[in-house]
Motif scaffolding. Structure first.
Motif, mmCIF file in Angstrom:
data_model
loop_
_atom_site.group_PDB
_atom_site.id
_atom_site.type_symbol
_atom_site.label_atom_id
_atom_site.label_comp_id
_atom_site.label_asym_id
_atom_site.label_seq_id
_atom_site.Cartn_x
_atom_site.Cartn_y
_atom_site.Cartn_z
ATOM 1 N N VAL A 15 0.852 -1.187 0.000
ATOM 2 C CA VAL A 15 0.000 0.000 0.000
ATOM 3 C C VAL A 15 0.887 1.235 0.000
ATOM 4 O O VAL A 15 1.823 1.331 0.789
ATOM 5 N N TYR A 16 0.601 2.170 -0.905
ATOM 6 C CA TYR A 16 1.341 3.428 -0.971
ATOM 7 C C TYR A 16 0.516 4.519 -0.292
ATOM 8 O O TYR A 16 -0.677 4.651 -0.544
ATOM 9 N N ARG A 38 -3.379 10.365 0.037
ATOM 10 C CA ARG A 38 -3.941 9.312 -0.800
ATOM 11 C C ARG A 38 -3.353 7.958 -0.440
ATOM 12 O O ARG A 38 -2.133 7.831 -0.312
ATOM 13 N N ALA A 39 -4.221 6.975 -0.267
ATOM 14 C CA ALA A 39 -3.785 5.596 -0.047
ATOM 15 C C ALA A 39 -4.151 4.798 -1.295
ATOM 16 O O ALA A 39 -5.279 4.866 -1.775
ATOM 17 N N SER A 40 -3.194 4.067 -1.829
ATOM 18 C CA SER A 40 -3.443 3.388 -3.099
ATOM 19 C C SER A 40 -2.736 2.040 -3.122
ATOM 20 O O SER A 40 -1.743 1.827 -2.415
ATOM 21 N N ALA A 206 -7.790 2.434 4.805
ATOM 22 C CA ALA A 206 -7.438 2.172 3.408
ATOM 23 C C ALA A 206 -7.440 0.675 3.120
ATOM 24 O O ALA A 206 -7.902 0.234 2.060
ATOM 25 N N GLN A 207 -6.935 -0.129 4.085
ATOM 26 C CA GLN A 207 -6.916 -1.577 3.904
ATOM 27 C C GLN A 207 -8.327 -2.146 3.837
ATOM 28 O O GLN A 207 -8.626 -3.026 3.027
ATOM 29 N N ILE A 208 -9.219 -1.628 4.713
ATOM 30 C CA ILE A 208 -10.604 -2.104 4.714
ATOM 31 C C ILE A 208 -11.287 -1.754 3.403
ATOM 32 O O ILE A 208 -11.957 -2.586 2.775
#
Length: 304
Positions: A15-16, A38-40, A206-208
């Motif tokens: 995850v970035y 931003r999480a991507s 972000a992971q969820i």
């Protein structure tokens, strides 16, 4: 955008988390300013090929508001700096977010407080007294939520930003405030813990969201967008499974293939939107005739 290219180079599952900057719409900075992180992550297919990139914009205004509230209880100035020494919070109006504007690139913490910046940029935490004031600082890694004791991560291996949380007491008031320095330290480390917790929450969220999006992408890949029925890809997987099951259990398996007569004239005369309505209506009627154990698929066009 830079965060798209950064994510495209990640390994599957990584995850970035982008640096905090201002939201840009149509190549212009959105006003009033909106702080965004931003999480991507890369979305992969079952065979390991790249399918796309999932990007989630996280509103960082809540984090900055926490700094404002904490600053109200302190006599010093609370600042949040990025890794290049630019103000995200705590500078003058023209200094905050100066890195987003080419003409303001000289408005940064490292130019105004060079002696303090040399110490702050060289260490993860500590304090320094200069002619310009007393500085207490802590490095906050937005993504190192479960590896605080791991010091082997190089800068080039990080997929998340590192911020500098700095508290400054002006030199002329430092001696008068010296007796209250313990209170200042307590407030600072409570603030640092708050920032770390918020960073962890952002990463976890972000992971969820990534997991939810992955399930949605899987559903879209196996179902017809128009009718919601199983598509050809899922049909081929299911028929292989059902044939093996029928062979093993010696149960009969019935496969019925049908298409619609005189469907093309509907599209030609009334348009494709009307044809789509017919297909959806047929799909609903067929579903109403089936048992829960039966499966209905749309293979394409007017073929079911």
């Amino acid at each position: 955008r830079y965060y798209f290219h950064q994510t495209a180079n990640l390994n599957p599952g990584d995850v970035y988390i982008s640096p905090m900057d201002l939201n840009i719409e149509y190549n212009k900075i959105e006003t009033p300013f909106k702080a965004i992180v931003r999480a991507s992550t890369m979305v992969m297919s079952d065979d390991g090929s790249k399918q796309g990139i999932l990007i989630i914009n996280l509103n960082a205004q809540y984090l900055l508001q926490q700094l404002v509230q904490t600053e109200a209880t302190m006599s010093g100035n609370v600042m949040l700096l990025n890794e290049q020494g630019f103000w995200l919070h705590g500078g003058d109006k023209e200094e905050n977010w100066a890195f987003m504007f080419p003409e303001k690139r000289n408005l940064n913490f490292r130019n105004r407080f060079p002696q303090a910046w040399n110490a702050i940029s060289a260490s993860d935490f500590g304090s320094i007294k200069t002619d310009q004031g007393y500085f207490i600082f802590q490095t906050v890694h937005a993504g190192r939520h479960n590896s605080l004791l791991n010091e082997d991560i190089n800068d080039e291996d990080r997929h998340w930003p590192a911020w500098k949380l700095v508290s400054r007491v002006p030199a002329d008031s430092f001696d008068a405030e010296l007796s209250d320095i313990s209170r200042l330290l307590i407030m600072f480390f409570v603030l640092a813990a708050t920032v770390i917790a918020i960073g962890t929450m952002m990463y976890t969220r972000a992971q969820i969201n990534h997991h939810i999006a992955k399930k949605k992408i899987h559903h879209l890949a196996h179902h017809d967008a128009l009718t919601g029925l199983c598509n050809r890809r899922l049909f081929m997987e299911m028929i292989d499974h059902e044939l093996l099951h029928a062979k093993r259990s010696h149960d009969p398996l019935i496969l019925m293939y049908l298409d619609l007569d005189r469907f093309k004239p509907i599209n030609d005369r009334y348009g494709h939107e009307s044809g789509d309505q017919v297909l959806k209506g047929v799909a609903q009627r067929l579903k109403g005739l089936l048992r829960e154990s039966d499966t209905l698929c749309r293979l394409g066009g007017d073929e079911f």
